[in-house]
Design a protein around this motif. Structure first.
Motif, PDB file in Angstrom:
ATOM      1  N   GLU A 170      11.257   5.027  15.303  1.00  0.00           N
ATOM      2  CA  GLU A 170      11.650   3.619  15.335  1.00  0.00           C
ATOM      3  C   GLU A 170      11.299   2.975  16.677  1.00  0.00           C
ATOM      4  OE1 GLU A 170      15.718   3.177  14.203  1.00  0.00           O
ATOM      5  OE2 GLU A 170      15.224   3.130  12.064  1.00  0.00           O
ATOM      6  N   ARG A 355      29.280   2.433   8.539  1.00  0.00           N
ATOM      7  CA  ARG A 355      27.949   2.748   9.069  1.00  0.00           C
ATOM      8  C   ARG A 355      27.350   1.559   9.801  1.00  0.00           C
ATOM      9  NH1 ARG A 355      24.371   3.833   4.204  1.00  0.00           N
ATOM     10  NH2 ARG A 355      25.492   1.924   3.567  1.00  0.00           N
ATOM     11  N   ILE A 356      27.787   0.348   9.433  1.00  0.00           N
ATOM     12  CA  ILE A 356      27.168  -0.852   9.990  1.00  0.00           C
ATOM     13  C   ILE A 356      28.211  -1.815  10.555  1.00  0.00           C
ATOM     14  CG2 ILE A 356      25.140  -0.710   8.520  1.00  0.00           C
ATOM     15  CD1 ILE A 356      26.398  -2.759   6.681  1.00  0.00           C
ATOM     16  N   SER A 360      28.713   0.019  15.523  1.00  0.00           N
ATOM     17  CA  SER A 360      27.692   0.981  15.105  1.00  0.00           C
ATOM     18  C   SER A 360      26.367   0.718  15.815  1.00  0.00           C
ATOM     19  CB  SER A 360      27.487   0.903  13.594  1.00  0.00           C
ATOM     20  OG  SER A 360      26.892  -0.333  13.249  1.00  0.00           O
ATOM     21  N   GLU A 361      25.507   1.737  15.790  1.00  0.00           N
ATOM     22  CA  GLU A 361      24.164   1.599  16.352  1.00  0.00           C
ATOM     23  C   GLU A 361      23.188   1.037  15.328  1.00  0.00           C
ATOM     24  OE1 GLU A 361      23.425   2.087  19.471  1.00  0.00           O
ATOM     25  OE2 GLU A 361      25.442   2.771  19.965  1.00  0.00           O
ATOM     26  N   ASP A 362      23.572   1.073  14.056  1.00  0.00           N
ATOM     27  CA  ASP A 362      22.688   0.650  12.973  1.00  0.00           C
ATOM     28  C   ASP A 362      23.269  -0.564  12.249  1.00  0.00           C
ATOM     29  OD1 ASP A 362      21.001   2.889  13.466  1.00  0.00           O
ATOM     30  OD2 ASP A 362      22.398   4.145  12.337  1.00  0.00           O
ATOM     31  N   ASN A 363      22.443  -1.173  11.435  1.00  0.00           N
ATOM     32  CA  ASN A 363      22.908  -2.315  10.656  1.00  0.00           C
ATOM     33  C   ASN A 363      22.037  -2.448   9.410  1.00  0.00           C
ATOM     34  OD1 ASN A 363      24.480  -4.484   9.965  1.00  0.00           O
ATOM     35  ND2 ASN A 363      24.052  -5.678  11.811  1.00  0.00           N
ATOM     36  N   LEU A 378      19.356  -0.057   5.954  1.00  0.00           N
ATOM     37  CA  LEU A 378      19.964   0.515   7.146  1.00  0.00           C
ATOM     38  C   LEU A 378      18.905   0.946   8.153  1.00  0.00           C
ATOM     39  CD1 LEU A 378      22.735   1.378   8.338  1.00  0.00           C
ATOM     40  CD2 LEU A 378      22.282   3.654   7.400  1.00  0.00           C
ATOM     41  N   GLN A 379      19.012   0.440   9.371  1.00  0.00           N
ATOM     42  CA  GLN A 379      18.077   0.761  10.447  1.00  0.00           C
ATOM     43  C   GLN A 379      18.740   0.451  11.776  1.00  0.00           C
ATOM     44  OE1 GLN A 379      14.933  -2.708  10.541  1.00  0.00           O
ATOM     45  NE2 GLN A 379      15.629  -2.431   8.415  1.00  0.00           N
ATOM     46  N   SER A 380      18.127   0.909  12.861  1.00  0.00           N
ATOM     47  CA  SER A 380      18.715   0.660  14.174  1.00  0.00           C
ATOM     48  C   SER A 380      18.750  -0.834  14.449  1.00  0.00           C
ATOM     49  CB  SER A 380      17.906   1.372  15.264  1.00  0.00           C
ATOM     50  OG  SER A 380      16.655   0.738  15.447  1.00  0.00           O
ATOM     51  N   LYS A 381      19.710  -1.256  15.251  1.00  0.00           N
ATOM     52  CA  LYS A 381      19.834  -2.679  15.553  1.00  0.00           C
ATOM     53  C   LYS A 381      18.638  -3.197  16.353  1.00  0.00           C
ATOM     54  CE  LYS A 381      24.814  -3.026  15.059  1.00  0.00           C
ATOM     55  NZ  LYS A 381      26.153  -3.204  15.669  1.00  0.00           N
ATOM     56  N   LEU A 384      15.950  -3.684  13.709  1.00  0.00           N
ATOM     57  CA  LEU A 384      16.333  -4.824  12.880  1.00  0.00           C
ATOM     58  C   LEU A 384      16.140  -6.136  13.636  1.00  0.00           C
ATOM     59  CD1 LEU A 384      17.582  -5.976  10.303  1.00  0.00           C
ATOM     60  CD2 LEU A 384      19.842  -5.546  11.302  1.00  0.00           C
TER      61      LEU A 384
END
Length: 401
Positions: A170, A355-356, A360-363, A378-381, A384
């Motif tokens: 990523e 999770r989001i 969280s680190e992801d969203n 769902l992916q890293s912020k 995103l």
């Protein structure tokens, strides 16, 4: 930003080659046209068949290709690429490339192309710190002949800890996106609110929420990377201030509105309201700490100003983007806010999903605008944020050819 971009991915021998499969998948998902070149060493770690399945194209492994036009496949590929990314780039490849050698397909391509070449180093920490490797890297930087992405730091396959890890897929994808998006918002000013607000109860207590500010800060970095002049208006968070971004710290919703209005007055092309603003604040705030006395205490609350709606109601309204952090009926509430607040775009996410959630680190979000929507899984912020800035840029008609 990557739709239709021609990206050649070079893989050299190293255990990090397994990460390149995910990197290629991300590129393909974004609409890029990907070709893969593998050295003999790379094929010991991951098969050409795997990379062919992921890229959707034949994998190139030999210098002279009898199926290519006039047998000069390396020249055709060198001219085809918009960008070459070597990931992982072993110490051996870096040494040969720095020396100007062309003894395999990958080094030949890197010498023959006029496209930028990005190097993602991956090796044991001792090999990375070796004076010869550092000399080679210094020459690449000095000659400005390559983009250097990494390495990262952490536990390595051999058990050592230190610099030398290849960046995560990523992170590499974000670097590619940044490379192609640089300058797309050149000359534009972006104002972003982030984090929570704190509404004082007395001099030592306050009402707030769990917002970490991570999404807003990631958006500020992505907008900066796209060439924009960025102001980040932030409530109290435990995050470092992004480099190259104007930073305005605030506490309450009233403070944030004042800062936002002042910033938009100066000039604003895009306003992104990523902050989690408290809806209410105590009506009365005593000058001294409230002492514990009775078993119950009643605090009268009054409604806070709606910052994003206030900006969207201006005659000189910028392209205005809101957030809808909901725990139920997420899309329905977001659609209502989009219309009611006169927004150009709204980003909806379900903060009841752990999770989001806020910290969280992801969203994972759904972006809505009048007559359209796009969902991001769902992916890293940070990843995103780049995708959101790309979408905003496109919707605001700032895309460059």
């Amino acid at each position: 930003m990557l739709n239709g971009r021609r990206i050649l991915v070079g893989i050299t021998g190293g255990i990090a080659a397994y990460k390149t499969a995910e990197f290629v998948r991300l590129l393909i998902k974004s609409g890029a046209d990907v070709r893969v070149v593998m050295t003999a060493g790379a094929q010991e770690f991951i098969t050409p068949l795997t990379m062919q399945a992921l890229s959707g194209n034949p994998v190139h492994t030999t210098l002279l290709d009898t199926d290519a036009e006039a047998g000069m496949g390396h020249i055709e590929l060198a001219k085809w690429a918009d960008l070459i990314v070597v990931a992982p780039a072993s110490a051996d490849f870096i040494a040969r490339y720095t020396a100007g050698m062309a003894n395999d397909l990958l080094t030949t391509l890197c010498l023959a192309t006029e496209a930028p070449v990005a190097i993602a180093p991956a090796m044991n920490q001792a090999m990375w710190s070796n004076s010869r490797t550092q000399r080679n890297m210094g020459l690449l930087v000095q000659d400005a002949s390559a983009l250097i992405w990494g390495p990262g730091e952490g536990v390595q396959a051999c058990g050592d800890v230190g610099l030398g890890r290849m960046l995560e897929p990523e992170q590499l994808y974000a670097s590619v996106a940044q490379h192609f998006s640089e300058g797309v918002l050149q000359g534009k000013r972006v104002v972003i609110t982030a984090g929570p607000t704190r509404e004082a109860i007395d001099p030592v207590r306050y009402v707030s929420n769990h917002s970490s500010g991570k999404m807003g800060y990631a958006l500020a970095i992505a907008a900066r990377n796209a060439g924009a002049s960025v102001e980040l208006i932030s409530g109290p968070v435990a995050l470092p201030v992004p480099e190259g971004v104007k930073y305005t710290p605030v506490s309450s919703a009233v403070d944030m509105l004042e800062a936002a209005e002042s910033s938009v007055d100066q000039q604003c092309d895009i306003f992104i309201a990523a902050a989690a603003v408290a809806d209410y604040r105590p009506e009365q705030v005593p000058e001294q700490k409230i002492k514990k006395s009775q078993d119950k205490m009643v605090i009268e609350l009054i409604k806070n100003p709606d910052i994003v709606a206030s900006i969207a109601a201006r005659k000189d309204k910028p392209f205005t983007v809101g957030f809808a952090a909901e725990t139920q009926s997420v899309i329905a509430y977001a659609e209502g806010k989009l219309q009611k607040k006169n927004l150009d775009m709204i980003i909806a996410n379900d903060v009841s999903d752990q999770r989001i959630g806020f910290n969280s680190e992801d969203n994972a979000v759904t972006v809505l605008w009048q007559g359209g929507r796009e969902s991001f899984s769902l992916q890293s912020k940070s990843l995103l944020a780049g995708n959101i800035i790309d979408l905003i840029t496109s919707r605001a008609n700032y895309s460059k050819n």
